[in-house]
Design a protein around this motif. Structure first.
Motif, mmCIF file in Angstrom:
data_model
loop_
_atom_site.group_PDB
_atom_site.id
_atom_site.type_symbol
_atom_site.label_atom_id
_atom_site.label_comp_id
_atom_site.label_asym_id
_atom_site.label_seq_id
_atom_site.Cartn_x
_atom_site.Cartn_y
_atom_site.Cartn_z
ATOM 1 N N VAL A 26 3.785 -13.351 -2.152
ATOM 2 C CA VAL A 26 3.418 -12.951 -0.798
ATOM 3 C C VAL A 26 2.123 -13.669 -0.448
ATOM 4 N N GLU A 27 2.084 -14.302 0.705
ATOM 5 C CA GLU A 27 0.863 -14.975 1.129
ATOM 6 C C GLU A 27 -0.215 -13.937 1.442
ATOM 7 N N LEU A 28 -1.373 -14.115 0.844
ATOM 8 C CA LEU A 28 -2.495 -13.206 1.075
ATOM 9 C C LEU A 28 -3.237 -13.666 2.318
ATOM 10 N N GLU A 29 -3.114 -12.904 3.379
ATOM 11 C CA GLU A 29 -3.805 -13.230 4.615
ATOM 12 C C GLU A 29 -4.672 -12.056 5.040
ATOM 13 N N ASP A 30 -5.382 -12.225 6.125
ATOM 14 C CA ASP A 30 -6.292 -11.187 6.589
ATOM 15 C C ASP A 30 -5.559 -9.863 6.788
ATOM 16 N N ARG A 31 -6.204 -8.804 6.339
ATOM 17 C CA ARG A 31 -5.699 -7.434 6.493
ATOM 18 C C ARG A 31 -4.307 -7.255 5.876
ATOM 19 N N THR A 32 -4.212 -7.641 4.611
ATOM 20 C CA THR A 32 -3.016 -7.401 3.798
ATOM 21 C C THR A 32 -3.225 -6.129 2.989
ATOM 22 N N ALA A 33 -2.258 -5.222 3.024
ATOM 23 C CA ALA A 33 -2.357 -3.953 2.301
ATOM 24 C C ALA A 33 -1.189 -3.804 1.340
ATOM 25 N N VAL A 34 -1.457 -3.161 0.209
ATOM 26 C CA VAL A 34 -0.392 -2.795 -0.719
ATOM 27 C C VAL A 34 -0.515 -1.306 -1.028
ATOM 28 N N VAL A 35 0.595 -0.708 -1.354
ATOM 29 C CA VAL A 35 0.601 0.705 -1.747
ATOM 30 C C VAL A 35 0.779 0.792 -3.256
ATOM 31 N N LEU A 36 -0.174 1.447 -3.911
ATOM 32 C CA LEU A 36 -0.055 1.796 -5.332
ATOM 33 C C LEU A 36 0.589 3.170 -5.347
ATOM 34 N N SER A 37 1.900 3.203 -5.483
ATOM 35 C CA SER A 37 2.659 4.393 -5.095
ATOM 36 C C SER A 37 2.656 5.534 -6.097
ATOM 37 N N GLY A 38 2.358 5.261 -7.389
ATOM 38 C CA GLY A 38 2.387 6.352 -8.353
ATOM 39 C C GLY A 38 1.652 6.019 -9.631
ATOM 40 N N GLY A 39 1.241 7.054 -10.335
ATOM 41 C CA GLY A 39 0.510 6.866 -11.588
ATOM 42 C C GLY A 39 1.019 7.701 -12.733
ATOM 43 N N ASN A 40 2.278 8.127 -12.658
ATOM 44 C CA ASN A 40 2.843 8.997 -13.691
ATOM 45 C C ASN A 40 3.526 8.163 -14.772
ATOM 46 N N THR A 41 2.791 7.878 -15.809
ATOM 47 C CA THR A 41 3.323 7.075 -16.901
ATOM 48 C C THR A 41 2.937 7.685 -18.230
ATOM 49 N N ASP A 42 3.792 7.513 -19.218
ATOM 50 C CA ASP A 42 3.485 8.033 -20.547
ATOM 51 C C ASP A 42 2.234 7.349 -21.087
ATOM 52 N N PRO A 43 1.281 8.107 -21.623
ATOM 53 C CA PRO A 43 0.030 7.514 -22.118
ATOM 54 C C PRO A 43 0.251 6.407 -23.141
ATOM 55 N N ALA A 44 1.179 6.601 -24.071
ATOM 56 C CA ALA A 44 1.404 5.590 -25.108
ATOM 57 C C ALA A 44 1.931 4.295 -24.505
ATOM 58 N N ALA A 45 2.841 4.405 -23.546
ATOM 59 C CA ALA A 45 3.396 3.215 -22.904
ATOM 60 C C ALA A 45 2.311 2.475 -22.125
ATOM 61 N N PHE A 46 1.477 3.225 -21.436
ATOM 62 C CA PHE A 46 0.406 2.582 -20.671
ATOM 63 C C PHE A 46 -0.601 1.916 -21.605
ATOM 64 N N ALA A 47 -0.906 2.573 -22.710
ATOM 65 C CA ALA A 47 -1.855 1.995 -23.670
ATOM 66 C C ALA A 47 -1.338 0.669 -24.210
ATOM 67 N N ARG A 48 -0.028 0.573 -24.454
ATOM 68 C CA ARG A 48 0.549 -0.688 -24.946
ATOM 69 C C ARG A 48 0.385 -1.796 -23.913
ATOM 70 N N VAL A 49 0.582 -1.463 -22.655
ATOM 71 C CA VAL A 49 0.438 -2.449 -21.595
ATOM 72 C C VAL A 49 -1.003 -2.951 -21.534
ATOM 73 N N ILE A 50 -1.958 -2.041 -21.612
ATOM 74 C CA ILE A 50 -3.356 -2.413 -21.507
ATOM 75 C C ILE A 50 -3.837 -3.170 -22.738
ATOM 76 N N GLU A 51 -3.402 -2.751 -23.914
ATOM 77 C CA GLU A 51 -3.918 -3.329 -25.159
ATOM 78 C C GLU A 51 -3.216 -4.615 -25.541
ATOM 79 N N THR A 52 -1.913 -4.685 -25.342
ATOM 80 C CA THR A 52 -1.156 -5.844 -25.842
ATOM 81 C C THR A 52 -0.445 -6.618 -24.751
ATOM 82 N N GLY A 53 -0.318 -6.026 -23.598
ATOM 83 C CA GLY A 53 0.428 -6.683 -22.522
ATOM 84 C C GLY A 53 1.914 -6.447 -22.587
ATOM 85 N N ASP A 54 2.387 -5.656 -23.567
ATOM 86 C CA ASP A 54 3.819 -5.402 -23.715
ATOM 87 C C ASP A 54 4.218 -4.078 -23.058
#
Length: 324
Positions: free
Chosen positions: A296-324
């Protein structure tokens, strides 16, 4: 007529829903994220009481039920975020709620839904129809079906994200958004925000292999997900097909849709965590993933919705620590 099943969602309904939401919930933050020489305005729906925007449509739908309808209860279908939204609204309004959820839904979502007092009925996502199961329960009990996206009240309620976003951007970004990129499953959020923000370009983003909305927009008619779709961490966006009430809005307002890979989603989750200090689930990061990947081309006044944050802690930790 308000309670006619065939009524279409409209902007007046979105604005009415916005007044109802404003009476019980504060606006979610709009956060600037500097990237590639520009600013991405991120609407943090992951900070809702149930961790996702779904609380909006659920409240609009359930609070419009008559006393007789409330007495018969409600039935929802969801992988977890809509489930929690319906359960939260039902608990506050004193309504019995049953939620039909896939057996492979994240445990954190199953546990949270039950903790809010809802009864959970599990089904196999690939071999059973959640709509058929929910319909049978409604027929047996007289309960009202609260569909996760194919419902005019739900669409209007989700559209209140756009009402808040527009007000916040006019106050902080110098004007209304030119472009809004949204995670998309069945199209409830996308259709609602399209109604709320008629002058903005609206771009839905889906997981790779689950891009039925993008294919439907390209063909001009509803196209379901093909056989054997790939596994995806974006459980909130695993919808086999959009529905006519959603597509009627989408085909008028969305020129195209995009898809993102698992690696692109994980990169977005990591960036949000490191730069905005937020936990965003895979599906909730899909819209940002498309921008970061240059789709998506980033132009003036571009908005995105971060729609949710309900994720298993272990799965999220893997994403943050290893990228997997």
């Amino acid at each position: 007529m308000l309670f006619a099943p065939s009524r279409a969602p409209d902007r007046a309904g979105v604005l009415r829903a916005a007044d109802k939401i404003a009476a019980i919930l504060p606006p979610t933050p709009l956060l600037p994220l500097e990237f590639d020489g520009g600013t991405i305005w991120c609407k943090a729906e992951c900070l809702q009481p149930v961790g996702a925007f779904k609380i909006r449509g659920a409240w609009h739908r359930l609070s419009d039920l008559s006393q007789e309808e409330r007495g018969r209860g409600v039935v929802g279908v969801s992988s977890g975020n809509h489930a929690q939204g319906v359960a939260w609204a039902a608990k506050r309004l004193g309504i019995a709620a049953t939620i039909v959820m896939p057996s492979d839904a994240p445990q954190v979502k199953l546990a949270a839904t039950r903790a809010l007092g809802a009864d959970v009925v599990l089904y196999d996502r690939m071999t059973q129809s959640r709509e058929e199961i929910a319909g049978q329960i409604c027929e047996q009990t007289g309960a009202t079906l609260v569909h996760a996206f194919a419902d005019p009240w739900i669409i209007e309620g989700q559209g209140t994200v756009g009402v808040e976003l527009d007000e916040q951007m006019r106050a902080r970004a110098g004007g209304s958004p030119y472009k809004i990129i949204l995670p998309c499953g069945g199209g409830g959020l996308t259709a609602g925000v399209a109604l709320a923000c008629p002058d903005a370009a609206i771009i839905p983003v889906e997981p790779e292999g689950w891009d039925d909305v993008a294919q439907s927009l390209a063909s001009g008619e509803i196209v379901p997900v093909g056989e054997g779709p790939p596994p995806t961490a974006c459980d909130a966006l695993q919808t086999l097909s959009t529905q006519p009430v959603n597509f009627a809005v989408l085909k008028e307002r969305c020129g195209f849709g995009l898809s993102v890979t698992p690696a692109e989603v994980r990169a977005a989750q990591r960036l949000v965590f490191s730069r905005l200090h937020l936990v965003v689930e895979p599906g909730g990061a899909a819209a940002l993933a498309a921008v970061l990947a240059g789709k998506v081309e980033l132009e003036d006044r571009t908005a995105v919705v971060l729609s949710g944050g309900n994720t298993d802690p272990a799965a999220f930790a893997r994403v943050i620590e290893t990228g997997d």
